[in-house]
Motif scaffolding. Sequence first.
Motif, PDB file in Angstrom:
ATOM      1  N   ILE A  39      25.682  43.671 -12.505  1.00  0.00           N
ATOM      2  CA  ILE A  39      24.408  42.970 -12.562  1.00  0.00           C
ATOM      3  C   ILE A  39      23.747  43.321 -13.887  1.00  0.00           C
ATOM      4  O   ILE A  39      24.128  44.272 -14.555  1.00  0.00           O
ATOM      5  CB  ILE A  39      23.474  43.318 -11.379  1.00  0.00           C
ATOM      6  N   THR A  40      22.738  42.551 -14.262  1.00  0.00           N
ATOM      7  CA  THR A  40      22.188  42.722 -15.610  1.00  0.00           C
ATOM      8  C   THR A  40      21.503  44.062 -15.815  1.00  0.00           C
ATOM      9  O   THR A  40      21.507  44.593 -16.920  1.00  0.00           O
ATOM     10  CB  THR A  40      21.187  41.588 -15.939  1.00  0.00           C
ATOM     11  N   SER A  41      20.927  44.641 -14.749  1.00  0.00           N
ATOM     12  CA  SER A  41      20.277  45.944 -14.940  1.00  0.00           C
ATOM     13  C   SER A  41      21.298  47.073 -14.873  1.00  0.00           C
ATOM     14  O   SER A  41      20.964  48.240 -14.992  1.00  0.00           O
ATOM     15  CB  SER A  41      19.172  46.161 -13.891  1.00  0.00           C
ATOM     16  N   GLY A  42      22.585  46.720 -14.667  1.00  0.00           N
ATOM     17  CA  GLY A  42      23.615  47.731 -14.527  1.00  0.00           C
ATOM     18  C   GLY A  42      24.437  47.975 -15.779  1.00  0.00           C
ATOM     19  O   GLY A  42      25.399  48.736 -15.739  1.00  0.00           O
ATOM     20  N   ASN A  43      24.080  47.348 -16.906  1.00  0.00           N
ATOM     21  CA  ASN A  43      24.866  47.611 -18.124  1.00  0.00           C
ATOM     22  C   ASN A  43      24.435  48.939 -18.756  1.00  0.00           C
ATOM     23  O   ASN A  43      23.527  49.598 -18.277  1.00  0.00           O
ATOM     24  CB  ASN A  43      24.758  46.437 -19.115  1.00  0.00           C
ATOM     25  N   VAL A  44      25.111  49.330 -19.837  1.00  0.00           N
ATOM     26  CA  VAL A  44      24.843  50.655 -20.416  1.00  0.00           C
ATOM     27  C   VAL A  44      24.114  50.603 -21.761  1.00  0.00           C
ATOM     28  O   VAL A  44      23.905  51.638 -22.388  1.00  0.00           O
ATOM     29  CB  VAL A  44      26.154  51.461 -20.594  1.00  0.00           C
ATOM     30  N   ASP A  45      23.699  49.420 -22.187  1.00  0.00           N
ATOM     31  CA  ASP A  45      23.010  49.305 -23.485  1.00  0.00           C
ATOM     32  C   ASP A  45      21.787  50.212 -23.572  1.00  0.00           C
ATOM     33  O   ASP A  45      21.441  50.716 -24.638  1.00  0.00           O
ATOM     34  CB  ASP A  45      22.556  47.854 -23.736  1.00  0.00           C
ATOM     35  N   TRP A  46      21.140  50.402 -22.443  1.00  0.00           N
ATOM     36  CA  TRP A  46      19.870  51.135 -22.420  1.00  0.00           C
ATOM     37  C   TRP A  46      20.025  52.619 -22.715  1.00  0.00           C
ATOM     38  O   TRP A  46      19.053  53.290 -23.070  1.00  0.00           O
ATOM     39  CB  TRP A  46      19.188  50.948 -21.061  1.00  0.00           C
ATOM     40  N   ILE A  47      21.227  53.171 -22.579  1.00  0.00           N
ATOM     41  CA  ILE A  47      21.397  54.626 -22.711  1.00  0.00           C
ATOM     42  C   ILE A  47      21.002  55.115 -24.110  1.00  0.00           C
ATOM     43  O   ILE A  47      20.472  56.219 -24.256  1.00  0.00           O
ATOM     44  CB  ILE A  47      22.844  55.034 -22.341  1.00  0.00           C
ATOM     45  N   ASN A  48      21.211  54.296 -25.126  1.00  0.00           N
ATOM     46  CA  ASN A  48      20.828  54.679 -26.492  1.00  0.00           C
ATOM     47  C   ASN A  48      19.564  53.978 -26.970  1.00  0.00           C
ATOM     48  O   ASN A  48      19.279  53.964 -28.170  1.00  0.00           O
ATOM     49  CB  ASN A  48      21.977  54.370 -27.457  1.00  0.00           C
ATOM     50  N   HIS A  49      18.824  53.418 -26.030  1.00  0.00           N
ATOM     51  CA  HIS A  49      17.664  52.586 -26.384  1.00  0.00           C
ATOM     52  C   HIS A  49      16.385  53.415 -26.340  1.00  0.00           C
ATOM     53  O   HIS A  49      15.977  53.890 -25.282  1.00  0.00           O
ATOM     54  CB  HIS A  49      17.586  51.411 -25.388  1.00  0.00           C
ATOM     55  N   LYS A  50      15.761  53.583 -27.480  1.00  0.00           N
ATOM     56  CA  LYS A  50      14.591  54.467 -27.563  1.00  0.00           C
ATOM     57  C   LYS A  50      13.384  53.909 -26.810  1.00  0.00           C
ATOM     58  O   LYS A  50      12.414  54.630 -26.560  1.00  0.00           O
ATOM     59  CB  LYS A  50      14.228  54.729 -29.027  1.00  0.00           C
ATOM     60  N   ASN A  51      13.423  52.613 -26.458  1.00  0.00           N
ATOM     61  CA  ASN A  51      12.316  52.010 -25.722  1.00  0.00           C
ATOM     62  C   ASN A  51      12.635  51.817 -24.238  1.00  0.00           C
ATOM     63  O   ASN A  51      12.081  50.936 -23.582  1.00  0.00           O
ATOM     64  CB  ASN A  51      11.915  50.672 -26.363  1.00  0.00           C
ATOM     65  N   THR A  52      13.557  52.648 -23.738  1.00  0.00           N
ATOM     66  CA  THR A  52      13.815  52.706 -22.299  1.00  0.00           C
ATOM     67  C   THR A  52      13.415  54.085 -21.780  1.00  0.00           C
ATOM     68  O   THR A  52      13.849  55.097 -22.318  1.00  0.00           O
ATOM     69  CB  THR A  52      15.301  52.442 -21.972  1.00  0.00           C
ATOM     70  N   ILE A  53      12.573  54.079 -20.769  1.00  0.00           N
ATOM     71  CA  ILE A  53      12.169  55.312 -20.095  1.00  0.00           C
ATOM     72  C   ILE A  53      12.971  55.404 -18.800  1.00  0.00           C
ATOM     73  O   ILE A  53      13.023  54.440 -18.024  1.00  0.00           O
ATOM     74  CB  ILE A  53      10.664  55.305 -19.761  1.00  0.00           C
ATOM     75  N   VAL A  54      13.589  56.553 -18.568  1.00  0.00           N
ATOM     76  CA  VAL A  54      14.376  56.773 -17.361  1.00  0.00           C
ATOM     77  C   VAL A  54      13.581  57.663 -16.404  1.00  0.00           C
ATOM     78  O   VAL A  54      13.005  58.674 -16.816  1.00  0.00           O
ATOM     79  CB  VAL A  54      15.730  57.443 -17.691  1.00  0.00           C
ATOM     80  N   ILE A  55      13.542  57.254 -15.141  1.00  0.00           N
ATOM     81  CA  ILE A  55      12.978  58.097 -14.078  1.00  0.00           C
ATOM     82  C   ILE A  55      14.160  58.530 -13.222  1.00  0.00           C
ATOM     83  O   ILE A  55      14.909  57.676 -12.735  1.00  0.00           O
ATOM     84  CB  ILE A  55      11.975  57.318 -13.204  1.00  0.00           C
ATOM     85  N   ILE A  56      14.344  59.813 -13.066  1.00  0.00           N
ATOM     86  CA  ILE A  56      15.503  60.294 -12.317  1.00  0.00           C
ATOM     87  C   ILE A  56      15.041  61.217 -11.186  1.00  0.00           C
ATOM     88  O   ILE A  56      14.093  61.997 -11.352  1.00  0.00           O
ATOM     89  CB  ILE A  56      16.517  60.982 -13.258  1.00  0.00           C
ATOM     90  N   VAL A  57      15.689  61.075 -10.031  1.00  0.00           N
ATOM     91  CA  VAL A  57      15.395  61.908  -8.871  1.00  0.00           C
ATOM     92  C   VAL A  57      16.555  62.882  -8.725  1.00  0.00           C
ATOM     93  O   VAL A  57      17.708  62.475  -8.577  1.00  0.00           O
ATOM     94  CB  VAL A  57      15.253  61.061  -7.589  1.00  0.00           C
ATOM     95  N   GLU A  58      16.237  64.185  -8.779  1.00  0.00           N
ATOM     96  CA  GLU A  58      17.282  65.212  -8.818  1.00  0.00           C
ATOM     97  C   GLU A  58      16.991  66.315  -7.815  1.00  0.00           C
ATOM     98  O   GLU A  58      15.885  66.418  -7.278  1.00  0.00           O
ATOM     99  CB  GLU A  58      17.323  65.860 -10.215  1.00  0.00           C
ATOM    100  N   ASP A  59      17.991  67.178  -7.637  1.00  0.00           N
ATOM    101  CA  ASP A  59      17.735  68.407  -6.892  1.00  0.00           C
ATOM    102  C   ASP A  59      17.033  69.394  -7.822  1.00  0.00           C
ATOM    103  O   ASP A  59      16.820  69.114  -9.008  1.00  0.00           O
ATOM    104  CB  ASP A  59      19.026  68.989  -6.317  1.00  0.00           C
ATOM    105  N   GLU A  60      16.693  70.539  -7.277  1.00  0.00           N
ATOM    106  CA  GLU A  60      15.906  71.531  -8.027  1.00  0.00           C
ATOM    107  C   GLU A  60      16.639  72.020  -9.279  1.00  0.00           C
ATOM    108  O   GLU A  60      16.017  72.352 -10.282  1.00  0.00           O
ATOM    109  CB  GLU A  60      15.582  72.704  -7.105  1.00  0.00           C
ATOM    110  N   THR A  61      17.957  72.043  -9.226  1.00  0.00           N
ATOM    111  CA  THR A  61      18.729  72.557 -10.364  1.00  0.00           C
ATOM    112  C   THR A  61      18.929  71.509 -11.460  1.00  0.00           C
ATOM    113  O   THR A  61      19.354  71.826 -12.567  1.00  0.00           O
ATOM    114  CB  THR A  61      20.124  73.029  -9.908  1.00  0.00           C
ATOM    115  N   GLY A  62      18.649  70.242 -11.129  1.00  0.00           N
ATOM    116  CA  GLY A  62      18.839  69.182 -12.120  1.00  0.00           C
ATOM    117  C   GLY A  62      20.292  68.792 -12.316  1.00  0.00           C
ATOM    118  O   GLY A  62      20.644  68.178 -13.324  1.00  0.00           O
TER     119      GLY A  62
END
Length: 232
Positions: A39-62
């Motif tokens: 799907i379009t939000s599933g590509n990887v272009d954003w990984i090097n994109h300085k104007n993409t903010i990532v919100i990640i949900v992790e365990d305590e250790t990250g």
Amino acid sequence: MSDLIKVRAFIAPEDPEACMRFYEGHSKLLEIHFGIAKITSGNVDWINHKNTIVIIVEDETGTKTYGGARVQLADGEIPLPIETAIGKYDPKIYTDVRPGSAEICGMWNSKEVAGMGIGSLILCRVAVALMSQLPIDRVHVLCAPITTRMGKRVGAVIDTSLGNEGIFYYPKDDFIATAMIIKDVDVLSSAEPKERELMFDLRQNFNQIRTETGPKGNFEVFYQLALPGWGK
């Protein structure tokens, strides 16, 4: 699962390893549960994109990833996923997206936290709370039926100017997607009062530990939402 859940935000290129954990978890979920390989939000272009903010949900250790979402800013470099997704059905989206636009996209959660409210409501709330740090004034969202309800709670309204009163069949003919928009990210006039209060609290205290209540009970969340690289 550890007792404390961590929800943090960062600019995509600042943490490539976490970006890959996000991408792999999201891709696996789409393929296993929905039979969607791309799907379009599933590509990887954003990984090097300085104007993409990532919100990640992790365990305590990250080290363990439970879910996440992205906020992608329109900058002319990478199209917003909503442009790629619905542009062929309604070209109006191309004129609606302009400098100052952003999109909340790529929202997902793992089975381990399903039913806690993390993958939908908490991620929606955090994504909207982040807007106060970013140079944007309107936010697009392309929602599945369950996230349409969550979108409304945090201040999004159906964008009836697109598609069939905001409705599209995407990513497959038997899936319904609804185009939504928040046009007043600073005020959030359409948000439910309680949600609005919680989002403004996150805006005033980017880093905090809060007890959240979901369908499965209470749990502790450590929010780390400050984006030192940005500022309105």
